[in-house]
Design a protein around this motif. Structure first.
Motif, PDB file in Angstrom:
ATOM      1  N   GLN A 111      50.384  66.952  14.147  1.00 24.26           N
ATOM      2  CA  GLN A 111      51.364  67.304  14.929  1.00 24.26           C
ATOM      3  C   GLN A 111      50.688  67.639  16.499  1.00 24.26           C
ATOM      4  O   GLN A 111      51.563  67.029  17.376  1.00 24.26           O
ATOM      5  CB  GLN A 111      51.983  68.875  14.695  1.00 24.26           C
ATOM      6  CG  GLN A 111      52.870  68.589  13.187  1.00 24.26           C
ATOM      7  CD  GLN A 111      53.346  70.154  12.864  1.00 24.26           C
ATOM      8  OE1 GLN A 111      53.276  71.056  13.834  1.00 24.26           O
ATOM      9  NE2 GLN A 111      53.301  70.366  11.570  1.00 24.26           N
ATOM     10  N   MET A 114      50.534  63.660  17.586  1.00 20.95           N
ATOM     11  CA  MET A 114      51.841  63.336  17.798  1.00 20.95           C
ATOM     12  C   MET A 114      52.462  63.697  19.223  1.00 20.95           C
ATOM     13  O   MET A 114      52.849  62.828  20.082  1.00 20.95           O
ATOM     14  CB  MET A 114      52.926  63.383  16.904  1.00 20.95           C
ATOM     15  CG  MET A 114      52.455  62.841  15.452  1.00 20.95           C
ATOM     16  SD  MET A 114      53.658  63.320  14.040  1.00 20.95           S
ATOM     17  CE  MET A 114      55.175  63.055  14.582  1.00 20.95           C
ATOM     18  N   LYS A 120      53.847  58.249  16.224  1.00 20.55           N
ATOM     19  CA  LYS A 120      54.626  58.629  14.928  1.00 20.55           C
ATOM     20  C   LYS A 120      53.881  57.780  13.731  1.00 20.55           C
ATOM     21  O   LYS A 120      53.198  56.990  13.809  1.00 20.55           O
ATOM     22  CB  LYS A 120      56.104  57.745  15.217  1.00 20.55           C
ATOM     23  CG  LYS A 120      56.930  58.272  16.367  1.00 20.55           C
ATOM     24  CD  LYS A 120      58.395  57.538  16.403  1.00 20.55           C
ATOM     25  CE  LYS A 120      59.113  57.971  17.578  1.00 20.55           C
ATOM     26  NZ  LYS A 120      60.410  57.120  17.411  1.00 20.55           N
ATOM     27  N   LEU A 127      49.067  57.751  11.754  1.00 15.99           N
ATOM     28  CA  LEU A 127      49.729  57.559  12.891  1.00 15.99           C
ATOM     29  C   LEU A 127      49.626  55.943  13.465  1.00 15.99           C
ATOM     30  O   LEU A 127      48.492  55.539  13.327  1.00 15.99           O
ATOM     31  CB  LEU A 127      49.290  58.472  13.898  1.00 15.99           C
ATOM     32  CG  LEU A 127      49.514  60.078  13.739  1.00 15.99           C
ATOM     33  CD1 LEU A 127      49.321  60.953  14.835  1.00 15.99           C
ATOM     34  CD2 LEU A 127      50.972  60.294  13.279  1.00 15.99           C
ATOM     35  N   ASP A 155      56.856  57.740  26.054  1.00 14.03           N
ATOM     36  CA  ASP A 155      56.868  57.362  24.555  1.00 14.03           C
ATOM     37  C   ASP A 155      56.553  55.781  24.325  1.00 14.03           C
ATOM     38  O   ASP A 155      57.046  55.093  25.089  1.00 14.03           O
ATOM     39  CB  ASP A 155      58.406  57.543  24.042  1.00 14.03           C
ATOM     40  CG  ASP A 155      58.597  59.061  24.277  1.00 14.03           C
ATOM     41  OD1 ASP A 155      57.712  60.067  24.103  1.00 14.03           O
ATOM     42  OD2 ASP A 155      59.943  59.272  24.178  1.00 14.03           O
ATOM     43  N   HIS A 158      56.996  52.144  18.859  1.00 13.50           N
ATOM     44  CA  HIS A 158      56.474  52.255  17.513  1.00 13.50           C
ATOM     45  C   HIS A 158      56.534  51.267  16.799  1.00 13.50           C
ATOM     46  O   HIS A 158      57.615  50.620  16.550  1.00 13.50           O
ATOM     47  CB  HIS A 158      57.322  53.522  16.942  1.00 13.50           C
ATOM     48  CG  HIS A 158      56.766  53.739  15.584  1.00 13.50           C
ATOM     49  ND1 HIS A 158      55.604  54.024  15.176  1.00 13.50           N
ATOM     50  CD2 HIS A 158      57.539  53.806  14.327  1.00 13.50           C
ATOM     51  CE1 HIS A 158      55.632  54.790  14.031  1.00 13.50           C
ATOM     52  NE2 HIS A 158      56.579  54.304  13.492  1.00 13.50           N
ATOM     53  N   ASP A 161      58.489  50.088  13.840  1.00 12.56           N
ATOM     54  CA  ASP A 161      60.066  49.963  13.911  1.00 12.56           C
ATOM     55  C   ASP A 161      60.521  48.291  14.344  1.00 12.56           C
ATOM     56  O   ASP A 161      61.202  47.775  13.974  1.00 12.56           O
ATOM     57  CB  ASP A 161      60.610  50.546  15.042  1.00 12.56           C
ATOM     58  CG  ASP A 161      60.831  52.246  14.892  1.00 12.56           C
ATOM     59  OD1 ASP A 161      60.512  52.417  13.526  1.00 12.56           O
ATOM     60  OD2 ASP A 161      60.638  52.904  15.789  1.00 12.56           O
TER      61      ASP A 161
END
Length: 233
Positions: A111, A114, A120, A127, A155, A158, A161
């Motif tokens: 955590q 992240m 993610k 990760l 951000d 990722h 995705d």
């Protein structure tokens, strides 16, 4: 959490330089927000800031091997021991204290990571880093009694995705990773068994199937070391 946009703290570069001498890097950090549980080390000082320490690729490996040659052959958990020695030494120079992923009570390292780097989890639980892929790790954390302003992060993409085929879920001989989670016992039995030599010698086949961050992929001997540690071989 409050927004910190002050000038970059000079400690960050100094800490980075000391870690680099051992192949380690800072992996981001943050200031604990109001109302968050403060960590209480033995000195009873509340932690206000945390900086994560880790690696990209196998950069620490030559430094670790040089240290390992000077240690008893039967030393338990040598990589963790080396990491503690290095990070504790750096912490002492900056009036920080340390915690590690294997310390009890366990701290929420994933955590924290992240939050610190905006990462993610991949389908394997590791990760996903936009540059390093799955080939990175967190070795410990430095805790400070004062607030260290950390540069804002954006951000990151990722990569999972964007990955349509998900080869990381199709290479394991025993389908250890699935929507039901990680089949730990099946994985362990296979790695220890007669058909597990490819995994023992070259690492997790699912992890190696990921197409991202391949320039940081751990060499086979490093992966074999980690696999032996995982399987108790």
């Amino acid at each position: 959490m409050s927004n910190h946009r002050q000038a970059k703290d000079p400690r960050l570069q100094k800490i980075s330089s000391q870690l680099a001498a051992h192949g380690l890097i800072l992996r981001g950090g943050f200031v604990f927000g109001d109302g968050e549980a403060a960590l209480e080390p033995s000195e009873a000082r509340p932690a206000k800031s945390v900086l994560l320490v880790g690696q990209a690729g196998a950069a620490p490996w030559p430094y670790f091997l040089g240290w390992r040659e000077q240690q008893p052959r039967d030393l338990q958990n040598p990589l963790d021991t080396w990491s503690r020695e290095v990070i504790d030494m750096v912490a002492a120079h900056f009036s920080a204290w340390t915690v590690y992923p294997s310390d009890k009570p366990y701290q929420p390292f994933q955590q924290w990571a992240m939050r610190a780097e905006g990462l993610k989890p991949s389908p394997l639980g590791i990760l996903m880093h936009p540059e390093y892929g799955l080939w990175h790790a967190y070795r410990g954390a430095l805790l400070f009694a004062d607030e260290i302003p950390i540069p804002d992060i954006h951000d990151p993409i990722h990569l999972c995705d964007q990955c349509v085929g998900k080869p990381c879920l199709k290479s394991c001989p025993v389908d250890a990773y699935s929507g039901d989670g990680f089949a730990y016992q099946s994985c362990l039995a296979h790695v220890r068994g007669t058909d597990g030599e490819p995994c023992r010698a070259g690492g997790c086949l699912d992890r190696n199937a990921c197409p991202y961050g391949t320039g940081y992929r751990y060499p086979a001997d490093v992966q074999a070391f980690h696999m032996a540690s995982y399987a108790g071989l």
